[in-house]
Design an enzyme around this catalytic site. Sequence first.
Site, PDB file in Angstrom:
ATOM      1  N   GLU A   1      31.405  45.976  49.540  1.00  0.00           N
ATOM      2  CA  GLU A   1      31.321  44.650  49.215  1.00  0.00           C
ATOM      3  C   GLU A   1      32.409  44.109  48.351  1.00  0.00           C
ATOM      4  OE1 GLU A   1      28.504  42.704  45.989  1.00  0.00           O
ATOM      5  OE2 GLU A   1      27.315  43.823  47.681  1.00  0.00           O
ATOM      6  N   ASP A   2      33.169  45.323  47.578  1.00  0.00           N
ATOM      7  CA  ASP A   2      34.229  44.690  46.667  1.00  0.00           C
ATOM      8  C   ASP A   2      35.579  45.428  46.689  1.00  0.00           C
ATOM      9  OD1 ASP A   2      32.333  43.308  45.435  1.00  0.00           O
ATOM     10  OD2 ASP A   2      31.638  44.764  43.966  1.00  0.00           O
TER      11      ASP A   2
END
Length: 184
Positions: A61-62
């Site tokens: 996600e990051d």
Amino acid sequence: MEQSLLIHKAIVYATKAHAGQKRKASDVDYISHPMEVMEILALNNASINLRIAGILHDTVEDTQVTIEDIEKNFGSEVRTLVASHTEDKSKTWHERKQHTVDFLKTATLEEKLLALADLIANARSILYDMDILGDDVWSRFKATKEEEEWYYNGILDSVKEFKTDEKYEKLYKEAEKLCSKIFE
């Protein structure tokens, strides 16, 4: 690979992936968060794969890590767990959070435990920051305090079977208590 070496490999992998990232407009290295998630899972006798997923849960996600990278390095079970906890950043904040709340209602036990451990780690961080910043802590978030309260309560509701589960009741009650303190 031996279990302790797999944990070490995941820690090194996540540390490199999150290098330079900080927690919510603070000077705290981001890696502290996945490490805390892993600790919560370990203290609750989670499987090695779930602990590894705790360490890696935000990498896709990051960071530049892909879900295929996770599978290649840590296997399909870890891939599935990390994928279950990865938000689609092309959607709005509310759409992403609603998807998580809805998904958790029918998720596996391990997927729910990962979400609950993440909630607890995040809630501890919020409370710590509230002691320093007071209500200014909410300026660090994309959502309002009320929206965050809706989301945290949605997760708690989606995993409410833990409230009466002998094995996870203590974990659930910690999450409830933290949320109560944050949103009182």
